[in-house]
Scaffold this active site. Sequence first.
Site, mmCIF file in Angstrom:
data_model
loop_
_atom_site.group_PDB
_atom_site.id
_atom_site.type_symbol
_atom_site.label_atom_id
_atom_site.label_comp_id
_atom_site.label_asym_id
_atom_site.label_seq_id
_atom_site.Cartn_x
_atom_site.Cartn_y
_atom_site.Cartn_z
ATOM 1 N N GLU A 32 -25.311 7.387 48.538
ATOM 2 C CA GLU A 32 -25.235 8.688 48.618
ATOM 3 C C GLU A 32 -26.203 9.910 48.517
ATOM 4 O O GLU A 32 -27.690 9.755 47.920
ATOM 5 C CB GLU A 32 -24.773 8.252 46.957
ATOM 6 N N TYR A 89 -28.257 14.280 44.950
ATOM 7 C CA TYR A 89 -26.993 15.789 45.325
ATOM 8 C C TYR A 89 -27.855 16.606 44.814
ATOM 9 O O TYR A 89 -28.694 16.807 44.010
ATOM 10 C CB TYR A 89 -26.045 14.837 44.409
ATOM 11 N N ASN A 112 -22.412 0.034 40.926
ATOM 12 C CA ASN A 112 -22.530 1.782 41.297
ATOM 13 C C ASN A 112 -23.002 2.032 39.954
ATOM 14 O O ASN A 112 -22.432 2.376 38.846
ATOM 15 C CB ASN A 112 -20.923 1.803 41.754
ATOM 16 N N GLU A 113 -24.664 2.781 40.304
ATOM 17 C CA GLU A 113 -24.932 4.102 39.210
ATOM 18 C C GLU A 113 -24.290 3.355 37.654
ATOM 19 O O GLU A 113 -23.445 3.723 36.393
ATOM 20 C CB GLU A 113 -24.003 4.847 38.985
ATOM 21 N N GLN A 164 -19.494 12.303 51.549
ATOM 22 C CA GLN A 164 -18.790 11.685 51.993
ATOM 23 C C GLN A 164 -18.029 11.767 53.394
ATOM 24 O O GLN A 164 -18.004 12.883 53.885
ATOM 25 C CB GLN A 164 -17.718 11.233 50.865
ATOM 26 N N GLU A 218 -14.949 6.427 49.454
ATOM 27 C CA GLU A 218 -14.432 6.385 48.280
ATOM 28 C C GLU A 218 -12.763 6.369 47.963
ATOM 29 O O GLU A 218 -12.421 7.901 48.644
ATOM 30 C CB GLU A 218 -15.238 7.443 47.750
HETATM 31 O O1 AHR Z 1 -19.370 11.043 45.503
HETATM 32 C C1 AHR Z 1 -18.989 10.543 44.037
HETATM 33 C C2 AHR Z 1 -19.461 10.359 43.210
HETATM 34 O O2 AHR Z 1 -20.416 10.351 42.808
HETATM 35 C C3 AHR Z 1 -19.267 8.398 43.533
HETATM 36 O O3 AHR Z 1 -18.546 7.975 42.962
HETATM 37 C C4 AHR Z 1 -20.634 8.440 42.155
HETATM 38 O O4 AHR Z 1 -21.027 6.480 42.182
HETATM 39 C C5 AHR Z 1 -20.908 9.519 42.385
HETATM 40 O O5 AHR Z 1 -21.192 9.645 41.084
#
Ligand code: AHR
Length: 505
Positions: free
Chosen positions: A316, A258, A190-191, A364, A47
């Site tokens: 992600e 996450y 995305n999201e 990432q 990204e």
């Molecule tokens: O990976 C960082 C961010 O985390 C991404 O841009 C988003 O999709 C997520 O919230």
Amino acid sequence: MIRTVLTAALLVALPGCATVEAQTRVTVDPASPIGTIEPEVYGQFLEHLGAQPYGSIWVGEDSDIPNTDGIRDDVFAALDALDIPVIRWPGGCYSDRYQWRDGIGERAVRTNAAWGGTLEPNTFGTHEFFNLAERLGAKTYLNINLGTGTPKDAADWLEYITATKGDRAEERRSNGRGEPWTIDYLAIGNETWGCGGHITADYYADMYSLYASFAKTEGEQPKRIISGSHDENIEYSDEVLSHPYIAGLAEGISVHVYSLPTGDWGAKGAATGFPEEEWISTLHRALRMEDVIADQIAMFDQHEDLGEEFGLYVDEWGTWYDPESEDTPALYQQNTMRDAVVAALSFNIFHEHADAVKMTNIAQMVNVLQAMILTDGPDMVLTPTYHVFEMYKPFMGAAALPVSYDAPDYTLGDVTIPAVSVSAAETPEGETVIALVNSDAKTWHSVDLSSFGAGGFTGRILTADAMDAHNSFDDPDTVTPQPFSVDGSVANLPPHSVIVLMAEE
Ligand code: AHR
């Protein structure tokens, strides 16, 4: 995973090392493979953020840093060694602001409003991304702009990338590329429940269907991925999948997971110098992946119109810590043995669900979150997470095998996790590869591998003296894989270690 009670409490004295507390006996069932571990399970995510791709991947042809067509050579060689199967680009949250025309021909300088307002020179654009993927032999996963774009922008971009004739193909040719590229995967949004517009599942499902209806490429169509829920939340995805037309317009749905040490977005916890409480809490959060995946798959079963091939895309995942200081570039963080263990535990879970998980993308690639590589000017360092990706390469495309074992508990305060994690697979060449993880921060554990019927095992181990051991620009080799072998069938795992072994005849 079927865990049968096979643990024999055993104390083994190891020459020159600590006491092994328990023995975990593993049983493997080679006759009933779970499914092929898609190489894409080892995918990456690139990204546009503070320190990615500019300076870290892309330096431009005029840079003093050795490069080929603007891509720095040291970073390219390191990425190339991972056999990267697929790269997702250009975001994330950034993708919903990305205007693709800014990144072709004459470049437009913009601010990156998604990430701290840094200057975005757009010198890394469509050509640079697709050329990088092509040189790496990686498939391409394009995230199109649903937030500030239009279905026409998206359709035009796909035509520019894949057309063999017409004005857009000509324009691409005049910008230096005659042959079309291939888009293997396409995310639409995305999201969307968050940075991607804060829109309801219902509204997104309508928008998705509209975009997907016009998102056509020349030649083979990419697999289209719906932007789904995050963590344990399945309602959003469930609602989107209830839309009347969506099943015929999608090949998969994503989930984002996450792992924050504290679970608190306001005070996540530090990347280094953390207490054991934050070691175990981070691993505990990473292990939620098991339930997240199981719940998503169970939810798919409620939607009978989804095709057989419809899959889960964990596009992600990874650790997320507090920035070191106010000057730290957006989402830049150090990477320690804790990250290595998180990566290995996650892979072991993905393997267990090889029949449903079609792709994952760690967040990432370079200088962002749980990165493979960190750079500082001309310097580059490989992280412990990089080494886990490299060690696990034999699992790509292998057939995941069911393993049964009863892992001993690792407890600290009111948190308990399994101390040991095991994964096994048969490679296309017929070899057996085994991954062993000791999540315990203090105690050795031993694993009995006799059910594999092997004469011995050889491979490599990643471990270090401290749970927050990491590689720095001054000491780049503090955490690096070392040779490891097992004579006989019992593997002794030091605290906080990751081991990948090949079974010998
Ligand atoms: O990976 C960082 C961010 O985390 C991404 O841009 C988003 O999709 C997520 O919230």
